[in-house]
Design a protein around this motif. Sequence first.
Motif, PDB file in Angstrom:
ATOM      1  N   TYR A 186      -9.672  31.033   0.512  1.00 46.56           N
ATOM      2  CA  TYR A 186     -10.371  29.944   1.213  1.00 46.56           C
ATOM      3  C   TYR A 186      -9.425  28.785   1.465  1.00 46.56           C
ATOM      4  N   ILE A 187      -9.827  27.921   2.384  1.00 49.91           N
ATOM      5  CA  ILE A 187      -9.184  26.612   2.515  1.00 49.91           C
ATOM      6  C   ILE A 187     -10.246  25.552   2.242  1.00 49.91           C
ATOM      7  N   ASN A 188      -9.793  24.391   1.816  1.00 45.22           N
ATOM      8  CA  ASN A 188     -10.674  23.256   1.556  1.00 45.22           C
ATOM      9  C   ASN A 188     -10.174  22.098   2.405  1.00 45.22           C
ATOM     10  N   VAL A 189     -11.010  21.658   3.362  1.00 47.03           N
ATOM     11  CA  VAL A 189     -10.636  20.514   4.214  1.00 47.03           C
ATOM     12  C   VAL A 189     -11.790  19.514   4.228  1.00 47.03           C
ATOM     13  N   ILE A 190     -11.436  18.273   3.989  1.00 49.45           N
ATOM     14  CA  ILE A 190     -10.120  17.656   3.982  1.00 49.45           C
ATOM     15  C   ILE A 190      -9.863  16.933   2.654  1.00 49.45           C
ATOM     16  N   ASN A 191      -8.603  16.736   2.343  1.00 54.57           N
ATOM     17  CA  ASN A 191      -8.248  15.754   1.339  1.00 54.57           C
ATOM     18  C   ASN A 191      -8.476  14.372   1.974  1.00 54.57           C
ATOM     19  N   SER A 192      -8.255  13.328   1.216  1.00 55.39           N
ATOM     20  CA  SER A 192      -8.425  11.984   1.768  1.00 55.39           C
ATOM     21  C   SER A 192      -7.512  11.794   2.980  1.00 55.39           C
ATOM     22  N   ILE A 193      -7.903  10.873   3.860  1.00 54.39           N
ATOM     23  CA  ILE A 193      -7.006  10.475   4.956  1.00 54.39           C
ATOM     24  C   ILE A 193      -5.947   9.593   4.326  1.00 54.39           C
ATOM     25  N   GLY A 194      -4.738  10.085   4.305  1.00 57.24           N
ATOM     26  CA  GLY A 194      -3.690   9.456   3.506  1.00 57.24           C
ATOM     27  C   GLY A 194      -3.194   8.136   4.067  1.00 57.24           C
ATOM     28  N   ASN A 195      -2.806   7.266   3.149  1.00 56.93           N
ATOM     29  CA  ASN A 195      -2.074   6.057   3.522  1.00 56.93           C
ATOM     30  C   ASN A 195      -2.794   5.174   4.525  1.00 56.93           C
ATOM     31  N   GLY A 196      -4.101   4.992   4.278  1.00 58.05           N
ATOM     32  CA  GLY A 196      -4.826   3.917   4.941  1.00 58.05           C
ATOM     33  C   GLY A 196      -4.478   2.601   4.255  1.00 58.05           C
ATOM     34  N   LEU A 197      -4.869   1.499   4.899  1.00 58.03           N
ATOM     35  CA  LEU A 197      -4.594   0.182   4.306  1.00 58.03           C
ATOM     36  C   LEU A 197      -5.843  -0.685   4.463  1.00 58.03           C
ATOM     37  N   VAL A 198      -6.425  -1.093   3.354  1.00 57.05           N
ATOM     38  CA  VAL A 198      -7.595  -1.970   3.375  1.00 57.05           C
ATOM     39  C   VAL A 198      -7.128  -3.384   3.035  1.00 57.05           C
ATOM     40  N   VAL A 199      -7.588  -4.338   3.858  1.00 54.44           N
ATOM     41  CA  VAL A 199      -7.174  -5.740   3.732  1.00 54.44           C
ATOM     42  C   VAL A 199      -8.383  -6.595   3.375  1.00 54.44           C
ATOM     43  N   ASP A 200      -8.225  -7.454   2.402  1.00 49.70           N
ATOM     44  CA  ASP A 200      -9.255  -8.445   2.055  1.00 49.70           C
ATOM     45  C   ASP A 200      -8.858  -9.768   2.705  1.00 49.70           C
ATOM     46  N   PRO A 201      -9.568 -10.161   3.770  1.00 51.00           N
ATOM     47  CA  PRO A 201      -9.150 -11.362   4.497  1.00 51.00           C
ATOM     48  C   PRO A 201      -9.363 -12.638   3.682  1.00 51.00           C
ATOM     49  N   SER A 205      -5.017 -10.306   0.994  1.00 56.87           N
ATOM     50  CA  SER A 205      -4.274  -9.373   0.140  1.00 56.87           C
ATOM     51  C   SER A 205      -4.747  -7.940   0.349  1.00 56.87           C
ATOM     52  N   VAL A 206      -3.911  -7.035  -0.081  1.00 55.66           N
ATOM     53  CA  VAL A 206      -4.336  -5.642  -0.203  1.00 55.66           C
ATOM     54  C   VAL A 206      -5.307  -5.536  -1.376  1.00 55.66           C
ATOM     55  N   VAL A 207      -5.971  -4.355  -1.537  1.00 61.27           N
ATOM     56  CA  VAL A 207      -7.014  -4.243  -2.570  1.00 61.27           C
ATOM     57  C   VAL A 207      -6.670  -3.280  -3.707  1.00 61.27           C
ATOM     58  N   ILE A 208      -5.595  -2.521  -3.547  1.00 58.14           N
ATOM     59  CA  ILE A 208      -5.101  -1.695  -4.661  1.00 58.14           C
ATOM     60  C   ILE A 208      -3.612  -1.977  -4.849  1.00 58.14           C
ATOM     61  N   LYS A 209      -3.130  -1.751  -6.055  1.00 59.71           N
ATOM     62  CA  LYS A 209      -1.769  -2.183  -6.402  1.00 59.71           C
ATOM     63  C   LYS A 209      -0.649  -1.218  -5.998  1.00 59.71           C
ATOM     64  N   PRO A 210      -0.828   0.115  -6.225  1.00 57.36           N
ATOM     65  CA  PRO A 210       0.319   1.006  -5.943  1.00 57.36           C
ATOM     66  C   PRO A 210       0.704   1.024  -4.463  1.00 57.36           C
ATOM     67  N   LYS A 211       1.943   1.321  -4.180  1.00 58.23           N
ATOM     68  CA  LYS A 211       2.438   1.569  -2.830  1.00 58.23           C
ATOM     69  C   LYS A 211       2.120   0.416  -1.866  1.00 58.23           C
TER      70      LYS A 211
END
Length: 309
Positions: A186-201, A205-211
């Motif tokens: 089988y295949i499993n789709v999808i993993n998360s949409i990678g490398n999005g960026l959420v901004v808190d106006p 600032s960004v909302v998570i610390k890594p990367k």
Amino acid sequence: SLAAHIGDYQFDNLLLNAAGVRCSTTDELNKTLDSMAGGCVTKSATPEERAGNESPRMKALPLGSINSMGLPNHGIDYYLKFAEENQGKNGKQVILSIAGLSIDQNIEMLKKVQESSFSGLTELNLSCPNVKGKSQVGYDFDAVRDVLTSTFKFFKKPLGLKLPPYFDFNQFNGIAEVLNDFPITYINVINSIGNGLVVDPETESVVIKPKGGFGGLGGDYVKPTALANVRALRQRLNPEISIIGTGGIKSGMDVFEHVLCGANLVQIGTAFGYEGTPIFERISKELKDIMDKKGYRTLDDFRGKLKTI
Ligand code: DHB
């Protein structure tokens, strides 16, 4: 009935947790096996235990979630032992997820699985977006071919693949051409949409610390992309390859849509994280009500039957 199967593996209920969500400890995994879910998926394992990225590394959002966990997990031996001991508990399947940081790590873990007494499904994750300095293997079709060529030289147990979302028809065609050359279960789709960026106006600032704040998106943000991947790959893959649909499921209607696109089973990530195991009962009831109203008795009655206009 919400029963479904992948190859010879029967599931009384098509709903499972998505890898990564409430599945890192034996306590969490047992809770899912004791719920109405059709089975459980273990947190993607690496050869050794890992602490993962720095916190905060997950943020709940009105329309979904963003995370950059970085593969915190207890290591392959921990999850393989759980899988050996609990496959078949309550009549349910344990799916063992592995995510090596290199081909060699994947081969090393798959050899352990091959030599173990585990006889369930193994899910090879080729799509983790959150390990610093590592790109998602699923976007490199030659690398996917290489890992599958090495794997099937010795791996004789049923194998599934967790893939990243694809966005271009060249990608749908390219990955299907590779996958159709191998005896994938089988295949499993999808993993998360990678490398999005959420901004808190408010805080600017960004909302998570890594990367620097970049992370994998889940929830409402990803449902149309998930449906597109289920549908496009169902149209291109050998019929022997089943599909697990993952992405944006929080209601019975969302499951209905995934199955219409061709999903055999489905997995719930972000919404399971918010609600815990009661979500499996709620969504089962919602889906049964939809099927009753439409006069469908089984998932086969509408699976893959999406109409075009
Ligand atoms: C992680 C995230 C993923 O999307 C994945 O497939 C594996 C691991 C993580 O950050 O832990």
